[in-house]
Motif scaffolding. Structure first.
Motif, PDB file in Angstrom:
ATOM      1  N   PHE A 141       0.969 -51.649  -4.366  1.00 55.49           N
ATOM      2  CA  PHE A 141       0.045 -52.496  -5.131  1.00 55.49           C
ATOM      3  C   PHE A 141       0.468 -53.963  -5.058  1.00 55.49           C
ATOM      4  O   PHE A 141      -0.369 -54.863  -5.060  1.00 55.49           O
ATOM      5  N   ASP A 182       6.062 -44.070  -7.156  1.00 50.51           N
ATOM      6  CA  ASP A 182       5.167 -43.546  -6.125  1.00 50.51           C
ATOM      7  C   ASP A 182       4.825 -44.649  -5.126  1.00 50.51           C
ATOM      8  O   ASP A 182       4.745 -45.832  -5.488  1.00 50.51           O
ATOM      9  N   LYS A 183       4.569 -44.251  -3.895  1.00 50.70           N
ATOM     10  CA  LYS A 183       4.296 -45.222  -2.837  1.00 50.70           C
ATOM     11  C   LYS A 183       3.057 -46.078  -3.126  1.00 50.70           C
ATOM     12  O   LYS A 183       3.066 -47.283  -2.876  1.00 50.70           O
ATOM     13  N   ASP A 184       2.003 -45.463  -3.635  1.00 54.54           N
ATOM     14  CA  ASP A 184       0.801 -46.259  -3.925  1.00 54.54           C
ATOM     15  C   ASP A 184       1.047 -47.243  -5.063  1.00 54.54           C
ATOM     16  O   ASP A 184       0.479 -48.336  -5.086  1.00 54.54           O
ATOM     17  N   ASN A 185       1.899 -46.888  -6.000  1.00 53.77           N
ATOM     18  CA  ASN A 185       2.277 -47.776  -7.097  1.00 53.77           C
ATOM     19  C   ASN A 185       3.052 -48.985  -6.552  1.00 53.77           C
ATOM     20  O   ASN A 185       2.802 -50.128  -6.925  1.00 53.77           O
ATOM     21  N   ASP A 224       1.702 -50.001   5.645  1.00 52.49           N
ATOM     22  CA  ASP A 224       2.805 -49.841   4.702  1.00 52.49           C
ATOM     23  C   ASP A 224       3.781 -48.802   5.229  1.00 52.49           C
ATOM     24  O   ASP A 224       3.372 -47.715   5.616  1.00 52.49           O
TER      25      ASP A 224
END
Length: 137
Positions: free
Chosen positions: A79, A73-76, A107
């Protein structure tokens, strides 16, 4: 205006891997080791690509996360900016990674199965003042 690009080959640990490391038997030691290892790789890339670069004004950082697939996932993925920003401070490119030094970041994401990487563009903030001076809000 100063503007520099840093390319970090391969994949950096994501949030899920970091959480798994923290929750493992060795806990915080494994997570700290993961962070240190990532920062060592990033630090090496900074020292070879941004030799002598020092920012004295606030910066804007643009991240391009190039993944081999859509598995994470993009948020993962994003980080890992924590590791990158800490390495920028550790190597002296940035004085600190707080509000006074980083005006903002963005991002973007792309796919390249043969060449995963992170492309980091660091640019002096146009409206920024010298660090240490008072900024109006």
């Amino acid at each position: 205006m100063k503007k520099y690009k840093l390319t970090i080959p391969g994949l950096l640990p994501g949030l899920n891997e970091y959480i798994d490391a923290e929750r493992s038997y060795k806990g915080k030691y494994k997570a700290a080791s993961m962070k240190r290892q990532a920062q060592n790789v990033i630090g090496y890339m900074i020292r070879t690509q941004l030799r002598g670069v020092r920012f004295t004004r606030p910066v804007v950082i643009r991240y391009l996360w190039v993944e081999p697939s859509r598995r994470r996932d993009k948020d993962n993925i994003a980080f890992a900016k924590k590791f990158i920003q800490d390495a920028l401070v550790e190597t002296g490119v940035l004085r600190n990674d707080g509000w006074s030094e980083i005006e903002g970041f963005s991002d973007d994401f792309a796919l390249d199965p043969k060449n995963p990487r992170v492309e980091v563009t660091i640019e002096e903030y146009e409206g920024g003042k010298q660090n240490g001076s008072k900024r109006k809000n």
